[in-house]
Scaffold this active site. Structure first.
Site, mmCIF file in Angstrom:
data_model
loop_
_atom_site.group_PDB
_atom_site.id
_atom_site.type_symbol
_atom_site.label_atom_id
_atom_site.label_comp_id
_atom_site.label_asym_id
_atom_site.label_seq_id
_atom_site.Cartn_x
_atom_site.Cartn_y
_atom_site.Cartn_z
ATOM 1 N N HIS A 154 8.834 -12.209 1.282
ATOM 2 C CA HIS A 154 8.623 -11.676 -0.069
ATOM 3 C C HIS A 154 7.386 -10.777 -0.124
ATOM 4 C CE1 HIS A 154 11.468 -14.887 -1.112
ATOM 5 N NE2 HIS A 154 10.684 -15.667 -0.401
ATOM 6 N N SER A 284 -3.192 15.566 4.479
ATOM 7 C CA SER A 284 -3.070 15.988 3.088
ATOM 8 C C SER A 284 -3.784 17.316 2.917
ATOM 9 C CB SER A 284 -3.679 14.930 2.153
ATOM 10 O OG SER A 284 -3.849 15.446 0.841
#
Length: 477
Positions: A154, A284
């Site tokens: 999870h 970036s």
């Protein structure tokens, strides 16, 4: 790559897929196969007694690849039929053989048999690329078979595993995909020579009602194509369910690649494992410090595209009215080649990533140390009871210390100090707490599972695909 900058270019060709896969689906390869299929049909017909001369066959053999695409385009503009355009183009080059080209056949004889030949070759290339990725993940798994790391269910901390075992999860998905590819290759057949509605009526007429010769004709053509048999019953086309079966396999590969790439992206966020990052690579345009997982993101992007394509052949098969309709044609021209091109591209990326994964053991250990004391409390409790303590009292002390340590971590951002708290508690005096939180004691059989997986499942693949393991993974951009 096109020299015209005002026209759209398919990025699967210009940016992503290998030249090998791109040329496989190119016009030269496709229409070269059409000509070979016309030759194979004529050869088989001659072998079975039709009046076709060796001179005619030799003329066809001498013009298998010198295709005049401009002449074919001119014919198609007039005739509005691509197969007839290429028949006329070949007939112009082979005037003696012109009367026997495409004898008794319908268009799908060349188009469908060619698609099956191309899919077979493309699946073989995909199988080789899968084997390489499995091999590279196997090498990585060996290197990190013992490196304990925090496992997640999870996406919450769970019982530890090892980095090598986690890599085996990725490899096993690809291994299952390879088994499906090999199964589809084993099941793939030729359309053969079926005629306009699949009844072989035209060929029965050519052979004066001799059913056995028609059967022999199909067997011979299949053998010349490298297939042992044809699909037993068809309309004009081979069953379009075959396209769905092939696209389902490609979708499965995309699912596996997406899962692995997503896991690596999550681990990159935790600064535990990163994809390779080149010396001059820019992460970036604005944030110069960034190391974005662009290869894994591209894998996910291409994989999502492939998974979406699986729908088209499912629908196409479901609406092939009676013996056939033509609404499959344009769709298949797009879907089948692009699915293979995209899978080729994402497997090249998978190889590139798995060959250069960067692991940060100290960060992995720090993350493990943050959670392991909580996971070790049951072992600590049992050790303290074995040393003479009261189980219920010890359980309450551990509960209180755990709550206090968790509060320090969550509210104040401080390190997990549970072990220090237990060490200072006289109830746990004399216990070797560091030994009780040794990560190796919590990974179960993970290292041994790596060994067994590689020996029993990966090694046979390495032997079968030994020649493919040297394939290079050239990432264009």
């Amino acid at each position: 790559m096109s020299e015209r900058n005002d026209l759209y270019e398919n990025p699967l060709i210009s940016r992503y897929a290998s030249p090998e896969m791109a040329s496989l689906w190119g016009r030269q390869r496709r229409h070269g196969l059409w000509r070979r299929l016309w030759l194979w049909l004529a050869e088989a017909q001659a072998e079975l007694g039709l009046p076709i001369t060796e001179e005619q066959l030799q003329e066809l053999r001498s013009h298998l690849d010198d295709i005049d695409f401009e002449a074919a385009a001119q014919y198609e503009r007039r005739l509005r039929h691509d197969v007839m355009a290429h028949i006329r183009t070949l007939a112009d080059q082979c005037p003696k053989a012109a009367p026997i080209i495409h004898l008794g056949a319908t268009s799908c004889y060349v188009t469908d048999n060619t698609d099956l030949l191309l899919m077979r070759e493309a699946l073989q290339l995909v199988a080789r690329r899968l084997a390489v990725v499995i091999d590279r993940l196997g090498r990585f798994a060996v290197q990190y078979r013992d490196l304990a790391c925090l496992a997640f269910t999870h996406f919450q901390p769970a019982q530890p595993t090892t980095v090598g075992k986690r890599a085996c999860l990725w490899a096993y998905d690809f291994l299952l995909d390879l088994a499906e590819v090999e199964h589809r290759l084993a099941e793939l057949k030729a359309l053969g020579v079926k005629g306009t509605t699949g009844t072989q009526a035209s060929f029965l007429t050519l052979f004066d009602g001799d059913h056995q010769k028609v059967r022999q004709l199909e067997q011979r053509v299949c053998q010349k194509m490298g297939f042992s048999e044809a699909y037993a019953v068809t309309g004009q086309t081979y069953p379009r369910k075959v396209d769905f079966q092939v696209l389902a396999v490609l979708s499965g590969i995309a699912q596996s690649a997406h899962k692995m790439a997503t896991d690596i992206r999550l681990l990159a966020h935790r600064k535990e494992i990163e994809e390779p990052f080149e010396k001059e690579q820019v992460g970036s345009s604005a944030m110069a410090y960034k190391r974005n997982p662009m290869r894994c993101e591209r894998i996910c992007s291409l994989a999502r595209f492939v998974m979406s394509l699986e729908t088209s052949p499912a629908v196409t098969h479901s609406i092939q009215w009676l013996e056939r309709t033509l609404d499959d044609s344009a769709n298949r021209r797009l879907v089948i080649p692009e699915a293979f091109l995209a899978v080729d591209a994402l497997l090249i990326l998978c190889q590139n990533v798995t060959e250069g994964l960067v692991v940060y053991p100290e960060v992995i250990r720090r993350h493990l140390d943050e959670e392991l004391p909580f996971m070790a409390t049951e072992n600590i409790l049992m050790a303290a009871v074995a040393a003479g303590g009261n189980r219920q009292e010890l359980h309450e002390r551990i509960r209180q210390h755990s709550q206090a340590a968790a509060l320090e971590v969550k509210q104040h951002g401080r390190p997990n100090d549970l072990l220090a708290r237990l060490a200072a508690d006289p109830a746990f005096a004399g216990l070797d707490l560091q030994k009780l939180v040794d990560p190796a004691a919590f990974v179960g059989r993970a290292p041994q599972q790596v060994d067994e997986f590689l020996a029993e499942l990966v090694e046979p693949i390495r032997r079968r695909y030994a020649e493919a393991l040297g394939l290079q993974a050239e990432v264009h951009v």
